[in-house]
Write a protein that holds these residues in place. Sequence first.
Motif, PDB file in Angstrom:
ATOM      1  N   ILE A  61       0.963  -1.483  -0.282  1.00  0.00           N
ATOM      2  CA  ILE A  61       0.008   0.315   0.371  1.00  0.00           C
ATOM      3  C   ILE A  61       0.980   1.262  -0.113  1.00  0.00           C
ATOM      4  CG2 ILE A  61      -1.668   1.297   0.845  1.00  0.00           C
ATOM      5  CD1 ILE A  61      -2.409  -1.298   2.537  1.00  0.00           C
ATOM      6  N   ARG A  62       1.495   1.633  -1.266  1.00  0.00           N
ATOM      7  CA  ARG A  62       1.679   2.680  -1.438  1.00  0.00           C
ATOM      8  C   ARG A  62       3.240   2.687  -0.887  1.00  0.00           C
ATOM      9  NH1 ARG A  62       0.766   8.633  -2.039  1.00  0.00           N
ATOM     10  NH2 ARG A  62       2.930   9.742  -1.197  1.00  0.00           N
ATOM     11  N   THR A 193     -10.867  -1.502  -3.792  1.00  0.00           N
ATOM     12  CA  THR A 193     -11.369  -1.221  -2.958  1.00  0.00           C
ATOM     13  C   THR A 193     -10.800  -0.333  -2.501  1.00  0.00           C
ATOM     14  OG1 THR A 193      -8.874  -2.203  -1.285  1.00  0.00           O
ATOM     15  CG2 THR A 193     -10.544  -4.280  -2.289  1.00  0.00           C
ATOM     16  N   ILE A 194     -11.092  -0.040  -0.757  1.00  0.00           N
ATOM     17  CA  ILE A 194     -10.524   2.074  -0.824  1.00  0.00           C
ATOM     18  C   ILE A 194      -9.602   1.951  -0.601  1.00  0.00           C
ATOM     19  CG2 ILE A 194     -10.897   0.723   1.504  1.00  0.00           C
ATOM     20  CD1 ILE A 194     -11.687   4.089   2.194  1.00  0.00           C
ATOM     21  N   LEU A 195      -8.638   0.496  -0.125  1.00  0.00           N
ATOM     22  CA  LEU A 195      -7.130   0.267  -0.395  1.00  0.00           C
ATOM     23  C   LEU A 195      -6.283   1.034  -1.719  1.00  0.00           C
ATOM     24  CD1 LEU A 195      -6.501  -2.361   2.367  1.00  0.00           C
ATOM     25  CD2 LEU A 195      -6.503  -0.138   3.293  1.00  0.00           C
ATOM     26  N   ASP A 196      -6.829   0.653  -2.595  1.00  0.00           N
ATOM     27  CA  ASP A 196      -6.638   1.044  -4.202  1.00  0.00           C
ATOM     28  C   ASP A 196      -6.999   2.584  -4.458  1.00  0.00           C
ATOM     29  OD1 ASP A 196      -5.688  -1.226  -5.042  1.00  0.00           O
ATOM     30  OD2 ASP A 196      -7.958  -1.710  -4.770  1.00  0.00           O
ATOM     31  N   SER A 197      -7.640   3.589  -3.208  1.00  0.00           N
ATOM     32  CA  SER A 197      -7.585   5.190  -4.100  1.00  0.00           C
ATOM     33  C   SER A 197      -6.618   5.307  -3.521  1.00  0.00           C
ATOM     34  CB  SER A 197      -8.811   5.555  -2.628  1.00  0.00           C
ATOM     35  OG  SER A 197      -8.468   6.550  -2.569  1.00  0.00           O
ATOM     36  N   PRO A 198      -5.881   6.690  -4.335  1.00  0.00           N
ATOM     37  CA  PRO A 198      -4.441   7.272  -4.269  1.00  0.00           C
ATOM     38  C   PRO A 198      -4.482   7.551  -3.266  1.00  0.00           C
ATOM     39  CG  PRO A 198      -5.125   7.368  -6.631  1.00  0.00           C
ATOM     40  CD  PRO A 198      -6.728   6.638  -5.943  1.00  0.00           C
ATOM     41  N   LEU A 199      -5.563   8.572  -2.285  1.00  0.00           N
ATOM     42  CA  LEU A 199      -6.066   9.697  -1.323  1.00  0.00           C
ATOM     43  C   LEU A 199      -5.605   8.687  -0.557  1.00  0.00           C
ATOM     44  CD1 LEU A 199      -6.358  12.302  -0.144  1.00  0.00           C
ATOM     45  CD2 LEU A 199      -9.075  11.275  -0.167  1.00  0.00           C
ATOM     46  N   GLN A 203      -3.008   8.474   3.037  1.00  0.00           N
ATOM     47  CA  GLN A 203      -3.599   8.160   4.773  1.00  0.00           C
ATOM     48  C   GLN A 203      -2.902   7.546   5.264  1.00  0.00           C
ATOM     49  OE1 GLN A 203      -4.679  11.257   5.913  1.00  0.00           O
ATOM     50  NE2 GLN A 203      -5.279  12.496   4.281  1.00  0.00           N
ATOM     51  N   ILE A 204      -2.576   6.057   4.343  1.00  0.00           N
ATOM     52  CA  ILE A 204      -2.881   5.006   5.609  1.00  0.00           C
ATOM     53  C   ILE A 204      -1.145   4.906   5.486  1.00  0.00           C
ATOM     54  CG2 ILE A 204      -2.636   2.562   5.682  1.00  0.00           C
ATOM     55  CD1 ILE A 204      -4.944   2.470   3.848  1.00  0.00           C
TER      56      ILE A 204
END
Length: 338
Positions: A61-62, A193-199, A203-204
Amino acid sequence: METQHRFGAAASVPVLANSLLFRTSDLEEARDRVSRVFCSHRLRVVGERGPIGAEMYFRQIRGIGVGRILYGASVVIEPGQLDSFALIQMPISGAEVVEHGGETVNSTPDVASVVSPTLPVRMRHGADTEKLVVKIDRDALERHCRQHLGGNLRQPVEFRPEMSLVAPRSLSWVRLMNWLCDEVGQERSGEDTILDSPLFSAQIEQMVIATLLLSQPHNYSERLEDNGPSIAPHFIRKVERFIDENAQEPLTIGELAEHAGVSTRSLFAGFRKYRSTTPMHYLKDVRLQRVREVLLQASPDSTTVTNVAMQWGFSHLGHFTSDYKRAFGESPSATLGR
């Protein structure tokens, strides 16, 4: 079927069961596949050689990655220095001995190891030991540390290698890992999923790194603790009052930000900087306290833990019970039975 994990304060949540990278009994294949995610290293079986029984789960995740690793045999892992990333290792079961920077960590489900990028490390992984691992890119780690300090770093970030997962200072980290594993565990193959959202992934990344920097001692801890005013801005106190007065309502982060008159990003950043938590964690803590107050006054003959938990927005009773035990040192049924 979901795999369960336990670390720190006896938390139990899904662990990445849908993020399997490999499963093998071949030593060289295991070494090669792990090297692709982390770095080149030596891997050897200790004692009588048999099938290594290795498996690995991992989700990037990023600038962070979260994974689970199991070796069926006792193995020694020698990567030298990690160089490009930091690594936090939390045994779910079993134990390992981590020699790092001249110190030795006897790591168990209550004691994690924190491996800094620039110090040599050697690990002896016990047979049938499972561990949760969090990889943090060095560039991301140092960038966030610079942003918090407001200046350049004269030295690399180096952490104390031992982290007690049951110490009060580490509980924010433990809660965050339980939440992150739960989110990853809910993903379905092939679906965004929401984990794929760049924003959201940004944040994560920020939340994981900030929580580590604030909860685990390192060579910049003193400067971070002294950095910035201790009095929280008005909008944070406004949100805290709003939560205290409306904790039984189905509040969302968007509603809290709208009430405060700031963006969700500013609200997250403010709570992290001045409260070392998030708005939704603050909401959960308030709700847990309200549940406890009700249970302490109630009679087991006329009240159930389930009903009270549901009234305060806790729909997943397993997670609720774990959070309650972590917060108050006893089960909700024990509180009700007083």
